[in-house]
Write a protein that holds these residues in place. Structure first.
Motif, PDB file in Angstrom:
ATOM      1  N   HIS A  97      55.934 -31.098  46.237  1.00 55.12           N
ATOM      2  CA  HIS A  97      54.908 -32.083  46.566  1.00 55.12           C
ATOM      3  C   HIS A  97      54.012 -32.256  45.337  1.00 55.12           C
ATOM      4  N   PRO A  98      53.330 -33.398  45.210  1.00 49.67           N
ATOM      5  CA  PRO A  98      52.508 -33.651  44.020  1.00 49.67           C
ATOM      6  C   PRO A  98      51.228 -32.808  44.016  1.00 49.67           C
ATOM      7  N   LEU A  99      50.789 -32.442  42.816  1.00 47.32           N
ATOM      8  CA  LEU A  99      49.549 -31.693  42.647  1.00 47.32           C
ATOM      9  C   LEU A  99      48.964 -32.032  41.278  1.00 47.32           C
ATOM     10  N   ASP A 100      47.729 -32.498  41.257  1.00 45.34           N
ATOM     11  CA  ASP A 100      47.040 -32.775  39.997  1.00 45.34           C
ATOM     12  C   ASP A 100      46.537 -31.476  39.398  1.00 45.34           C
ATOM     13  N   ALA A 101      46.886 -31.224  38.144  1.00 50.62           N
ATOM     14  CA  ALA A 101      46.391 -30.043  37.440  1.00 50.62           C
ATOM     15  C   ALA A 101      44.955 -30.291  36.995  1.00 50.62           C
ATOM     16  N   ALA A 102      44.158 -29.244  36.984  1.00 50.86           N
ATOM     17  CA  ALA A 102      42.776 -29.331  36.522  1.00 50.86           C
ATOM     18  C   ALA A 102      42.748 -29.371  34.999  1.00 50.86           C
ATOM     19  N   THR A 103      41.628 -29.839  34.457  1.00 45.81           N
ATOM     20  CA  THR A 103      41.455 -29.863  33.005  1.00 45.81           C
ATOM     21  C   THR A 103      40.406 -28.857  32.539  1.00 45.81           C
ATOM     22  N   LYS A 104      39.724 -28.217  33.495  1.00 45.38           N
ATOM     23  CA  LYS A 104      38.708 -27.207  33.172  1.00 45.38           C
ATOM     24  C   LYS A 104      38.908 -26.000  34.101  1.00 45.38           C
ATOM     25  N   PRO A 105      38.741 -24.778  33.578  1.00 50.67           N
ATOM     26  CA  PRO A 105      38.929 -23.591  34.411  1.00 50.67           C
ATOM     27  C   PRO A 105      38.093 -23.609  35.698  1.00 50.67           C
ATOM     28  N   THR A 150      46.666 -33.177  26.182  1.00 48.23           N
ATOM     29  CA  THR A 150      46.173 -31.885  25.694  1.00 48.23           C
ATOM     30  C   THR A 150      44.715 -31.938  25.254  1.00 48.23           C
ATOM     31  N   ALA A 151      44.311 -33.012  24.608  1.00 48.10           N
ATOM     32  CA  ALA A 151      42.933 -33.123  24.106  1.00 48.10           C
ATOM     33  C   ALA A 151      41.898 -33.060  25.233  1.00 48.10           C
ATOM     34  N   GLU A 152      42.300 -33.331  26.471  1.00 48.41           N
ATOM     35  CA  GLU A 152      41.368 -33.322  27.607  1.00 48.41           C
ATOM     36  C   GLU A 152      41.297 -31.974  28.325  1.00 48.41           C
ATOM     37  N   VAL A 153      42.135 -31.014  27.931  1.00 48.41           N
ATOM     38  CA  VAL A 153      42.221 -29.730  28.647  1.00 48.41           C
ATOM     39  C   VAL A 153      41.409 -28.655  27.927  1.00 48.41           C
ATOM     40  N   GLU A 154      40.550 -27.976  28.697  1.00 47.28           N
ATOM     41  CA  GLU A 154      39.818 -26.807  28.202  1.00 47.28           C
ATOM     42  C   GLU A 154      40.517 -25.572  28.759  1.00 47.28           C
ATOM     43  N   TYR A 155      41.073 -24.759  27.879  1.00 48.63           N
ATOM     44  CA  TYR A 155      41.788 -23.564  28.309  1.00 48.63           C
ATOM     45  C   TYR A 155      40.838 -22.373  28.394  1.00 48.63           C
ATOM     46  N   ALA A 156      41.058 -21.492  29.361  1.00 49.19           N
ATOM     47  CA  ALA A 156      40.237 -20.287  29.509  1.00 49.19           C
ATOM     48  C   ALA A 156      40.524 -19.304  28.381  1.00 49.19           C
ATOM     49  N   VAL A 157      41.771 -19.233  27.968  1.00 52.02           N
ATOM     50  CA  VAL A 157      42.217 -18.389  26.862  1.00 52.02           C
ATOM     51  C   VAL A 157      43.027 -19.292  25.940  1.00 52.02           C
ATOM     52  N   ARG A 158      42.770 -19.206  24.660  1.00 57.30           N
ATOM     53  CA  ARG A 158      43.484 -20.066  23.714  1.00 57.30           C
ATOM     54  C   ARG A 158      44.990 -19.788  23.791  1.00 57.30           C
ATOM     55  N   PRO A 159      45.781 -20.811  24.134  1.00 63.15           N
ATOM     56  CA  PRO A 159      47.236 -20.616  24.196  1.00 63.15           C
ATOM     57  C   PRO A 159      47.831 -20.483  22.795  1.00 63.15           C
ATOM     58  N   ARG A 173      43.794 -13.877  33.958  1.00 65.14           N
ATOM     59  CA  ARG A 173      42.879 -13.300  34.952  1.00 65.14           C
ATOM     60  C   ARG A 173      41.839 -12.478  34.206  1.00 65.14           C
ATOM     61  N   GLY A 174      40.577 -12.667  34.562  1.00 66.18           N
ATOM     62  CA  GLY A 174      39.518 -11.912  33.910  1.00 66.18           C
ATOM     63  C   GLY A 174      39.415 -12.171  32.424  1.00 66.18           C
ATOM     64  N   GLY A 175      39.757 -13.369  31.986  1.00 65.11           N
ATOM     65  CA  GLY A 175      39.649 -13.722  30.573  1.00 65.11           C
ATOM     66  C   GLY A 175      40.754 -13.191  29.687  1.00 65.11           C
ATOM     67  N   LYS A 176      41.809 -12.626  30.294  1.00 65.90           N
ATOM     68  CA  LYS A 176      42.930 -12.082  29.509  1.00 65.90           C
ATOM     69  C   LYS A 176      44.242 -12.656  30.001  1.00 65.90           C
ATOM     70  N   ALA A 177      45.126 -12.945  29.075  1.00 67.49           N
ATOM     71  CA  ALA A 177      46.462 -13.424  29.410  1.00 67.49           C
ATOM     72  C   ALA A 177      47.358 -12.240  29.742  1.00 67.49           C
ATOM     73  N   GLY A 208      44.956 -10.721  43.306  1.00 62.60           N
ATOM     74  CA  GLY A 208      43.829 -11.415  42.705  1.00 62.60           C
ATOM     75  C   GLY A 208      44.125 -12.894  42.537  1.00 62.60           C
ATOM     76  N   ILE A 209      43.163 -13.614  42.009  1.00 60.65           N
ATOM     77  CA  ILE A 209      43.310 -15.042  41.737  1.00 60.65           C
ATOM     78  C   ILE A 209      43.626 -15.212  40.256  1.00 60.65           C
ATOM     79  N   TYR A 210      44.666 -15.986  39.970  1.00 57.93           N
ATOM     80  CA  TYR A 210      45.137 -16.192  38.605  1.00 57.93           C
ATOM     81  C   TYR A 210      45.057 -17.663  38.228  1.00 57.93           C
ATOM     82  N   LEU A 211      44.946 -17.885  36.931  1.00 55.40           N
ATOM     83  CA  LEU A 211      44.951 -19.215  36.361  1.00 55.40           C
ATOM     84  C   LEU A 211      46.262 -19.391  35.609  1.00 55.40           C
ATOM     85  N   LEU A 212      47.012 -20.419  35.947  1.00 57.10           N
ATOM     86  CA  LEU A 212      48.245 -20.748  35.236  1.00 57.10           C
ATOM     87  C   LEU A 212      47.906 -21.850  34.248  1.00 57.10           C
TER      88      LEU A 212
END
Length: 175
Positions: free
Chosen positions: A48-56, A77-86, A123-127, A153-157
């Protein structure tokens, strides 16, 4: 008159009809179906469709359920703020986004993607470190699979460096 071998080969190949089996290599027909996928990938074809967020801070609104595949809509990519630099964020013509998911039981979780995008599980600021990498079954549409050993826990992908704005994604706990 004797012609050099390269000229003879070129004359021979030019005489083969364009539609013949010798003129072109044909890809095998794909027959993979939802029934032929392993159990941990069974929902891949029921997305099913899901819009990805651009900010953590907004990623909780872009929640992917464990075991339910989605067609993620990514942003430039220019619109996305990553929690940890990829390690591979992507360039000006790539796409990325953020999804969240909740792990209730400790174990190994597989993230399957329909393209070769870069992913980080944060999670917790670490990849998290990946435990394994692979490809999906032939003809399944799964291009990349990465396993992570995760605790509750809750994770950010974080998704980066994707070539298009659409990306099939599945997060699944392995048996």
């Amino acid at each position: 008159m004797r012609l050099p071998l390269p000229i003879l080969a070129a004359l021979f190949l030019s005489a083969i009809p364009a539609g013949s089996a010798l003129a072109q290599e044909q890809a095998p027909a794909c027959t993979a179906t939802a029934q032929s996928l392993p159990p941990e990938l069974a929902t891949w074809n029921d997305r099913h469709p899901l819009d990805a967020a651009t900010k953590p801070a907004r990623a909780r609104g872009s929640r992917i359920e464990i075991g339910q595949a989605v067609d993620a809509k990514l942003a430039p990519t220019a619109e996305v703020e990553y929690a940890v630099r990829p390690q591979q964020k992507g360039g000006s013509v790539s796409y990325g986004g953020l999804l969240s998911f909740t792990v209730k039981e400790p174990g190994t979780y597989r993230i399957a993607l329909g393209a070769g995008a870069w992913i980080d599980v944060v999670r917790g600021g670490k990849a998290a470190e990946s435990a394994a990498h692979g490809h999906g079954p032939e003809c399944s549409g799964i291009r990349k699979m990465v396993d992570f050993v995760l605790s509750p826990g809750i994770y950010l992908l974080q998704i980066g460096a994707n070539g298009s704005a659409d990306l099939p994604v599945l997060v699944q706990r392995l048996p």
